[in-house]
Scaffold this active site. Structure first.
Site, mmCIF file in Angstrom:
data_model
loop_
_atom_site.group_PDB
_atom_site.id
_atom_site.type_symbol
_atom_site.label_atom_id
_atom_site.label_comp_id
_atom_site.label_asym_id
_atom_site.label_seq_id
_atom_site.Cartn_x
_atom_site.Cartn_y
_atom_site.Cartn_z
ATOM 1 N N ASP A 78 0.811 -1.212 0.000
ATOM 2 C CA ASP A 78 0.000 0.000 0.000
ATOM 3 C C ASP A 78 0.849 1.269 0.000
ATOM 4 O O ASP A 78 0.498 2.260 -0.637
ATOM 5 C CB ASP A 78 -0.932 0.001 1.218
ATOM 6 C CG ASP A 78 -2.050 -1.029 1.082
ATOM 7 O OD1 ASP A 78 -2.448 -1.318 -0.060
ATOM 8 O OD2 ASP A 78 -2.527 -1.535 2.111
ATOM 9 N N GLU A 153 -4.763 10.462 3.649
ATOM 10 C CA GLU A 153 -5.105 11.455 4.655
ATOM 11 C C GLU A 153 -3.963 12.407 4.956
ATOM 12 O O GLU A 153 -2.795 12.108 4.717
ATOM 13 C CB GLU A 153 -5.543 10.791 5.961
ATOM 14 C CG GLU A 153 -4.423 10.209 6.812
ATOM 15 C CD GLU A 153 -3.938 8.859 6.355
ATOM 16 O OE1 GLU A 153 -2.726 8.771 6.037
ATOM 17 O OE2 GLU A 153 -4.726 7.906 6.301
ATOM 18 N N LEU A 197 -9.929 5.418 10.398
ATOM 19 C CA LEU A 197 -10.728 4.338 10.983
ATOM 20 C C LEU A 197 -10.242 4.007 12.390
ATOM 21 O O LEU A 197 -11.041 3.820 13.315
ATOM 22 C CB LEU A 197 -10.652 3.104 10.088
ATOM 23 C CG LEU A 197 -11.440 1.874 10.535
ATOM 24 C CD1 LEU A 197 -12.932 2.167 10.552
ATOM 25 C CD2 LEU A 197 -11.144 0.686 9.622
ATOM 26 N N ASN A 251 3.984 9.176 4.798
ATOM 27 C CA ASN A 251 5.367 9.056 4.314
ATOM 28 C C ASN A 251 6.042 10.381 4.042
ATOM 29 O O ASN A 251 7.050 10.436 3.359
ATOM 30 C CB ASN A 251 5.440 8.170 3.064
ATOM 31 C CG ASN A 251 4.886 8.834 1.825
ATOM 32 O OD1 ASN A 251 4.544 10.016 1.833
ATOM 33 N ND2 ASN A 251 4.805 8.101 0.741
#
Length: 305
Positions: A78, A153, A197, A251
């Protein structure tokens, strides 16, 4: 000659090996192949001595990647997909994401299914699923200090060993609100299954045109996650902390000072994901996060009557 790109995670030996093998195979089949690592999409972190690490949005596209490219094959997890998204979204290049990592929530298929996936993509037997992105800017007055594309995000939070933060947040033309918390998250629907979440935000299906604001450990029962239209820009002002830390997609990021503001809006760019099967978001939720699985009673050491 048709063009195709390969973006791989150069930290994972298997991804690098497969990338070279795939390049040779596609070149022999008559494709013009451009290959690069996902490091070019990593934003990088600033440091206290150099608080701003500026990365122009349109400066991340690798050489050889352009709008004429049929698609780009992404080899990684991901994190690699998030980095690759910033590299190709400005050109509108579709992504075929192959999981060589762990969860692979954003990937389409696994490495052991790579030959079939490539054949299907070359034949054009796929759908395109577009995912909304955010443009994130750090402004001091009207000067842009830092900007980035964001698929998941933006997180703005306090540094370790510092006190609780106060944020003044204005959504669109609505009255600003004050939130006391350890930090705040602004996420896209794609990011709703990530940090948001874990912080108590709702799961939002990818096609819903909204953003969400989620406080991190708020100091009030009234401070809860807010879902609002993605046509509304967001301005965030730090109120009482000498310095905050902003992180984009986990990141990269920079320091935010009291004289700065963070501005977010839906980006004109979106990520185009190649889907080899009709997209089934709830199936992915079930397979990757265990959503909707039936409850199974755990065994007990006590024998019940």
């Amino acid at each position: 000659m048709p063009k195709v790109g390969i973006i791989y995670n150069d930290i994972k030996p298997v991804a690098g090996r497969v990338a070279i093998e795939l390049k040779d195979k596609l070149t022999a089949a008559g494709w013009d192949v451009s290959i690069t690592s996902s490091i070019g999409g990593i934003l990088g972190y600033s440091n206290p001595e150099s608080p701003v690490c500026h990365t122009p949005i349109d400066g991340l596209t690798p050489p050889g990647f352009d709008s004429e490219m049929k698609f780009a094959i992404v080899l990684g997890g991901d994190g690699t997909v998030l980095a690759a998204s910033r590299q190709v979204a400005p050109c509108g290049i579709p992504i075929l994401a192959i999981n060589t990592g762990h969860m692979g929530f954003l990937t389409e298929t696994y490495l052991n299914q790579l030959p079939q996936a490539i054949d299907q993509a070359i034949a054009g037997e796929y759908e395109i699923e577009e995912r909304a992105m955010l443009t994130v800017k750090v402004l001091r007055g009207e000067s842009v200090l830092w900007e980035a594309l964001c698929l998941n995000e933006m997180v703005l939070h306090r540094e370790p060993l510092t006190s609780m933060c106060h944020f003044e947040i204005a959504v669109g033309r609505h009255a600003p609100v004050d939130i006391a918390a350890d930090g705040v998250i602004v996420s896209t629907p794609t990011g709703s299954t990530a940090y948001s979440l874990s912080a108590g935000g709702p799961v939002v299906a990818p096609g819903v045109p909204v953003l969400q604001l989620v406080p991190i450990c708020p100091h009030s029962l009234a401070s809860r996650a807010l879902v609002f239209p993605d046509t509304e820009p967001v301005n965030i002002y730090p109120v009482n902390i000498p310095r905050l830390v902003m992180v984009v997609d986990g990141n990269g990021g920079c320091y935010i000072f009291p004289e700065d503001r963070v501005y977010l809006e839906r980006s004109p760019y979106s990520v185009k994901f190649i889907r080899l099967q009709p997209p089934e978001f709830f199936r992915i939720l079930r397979e990757k996060l265990g959503w909707g699985l039936p409850h199974i009673a755990k065994p007990t050491s006590v024998e019940l009557p």
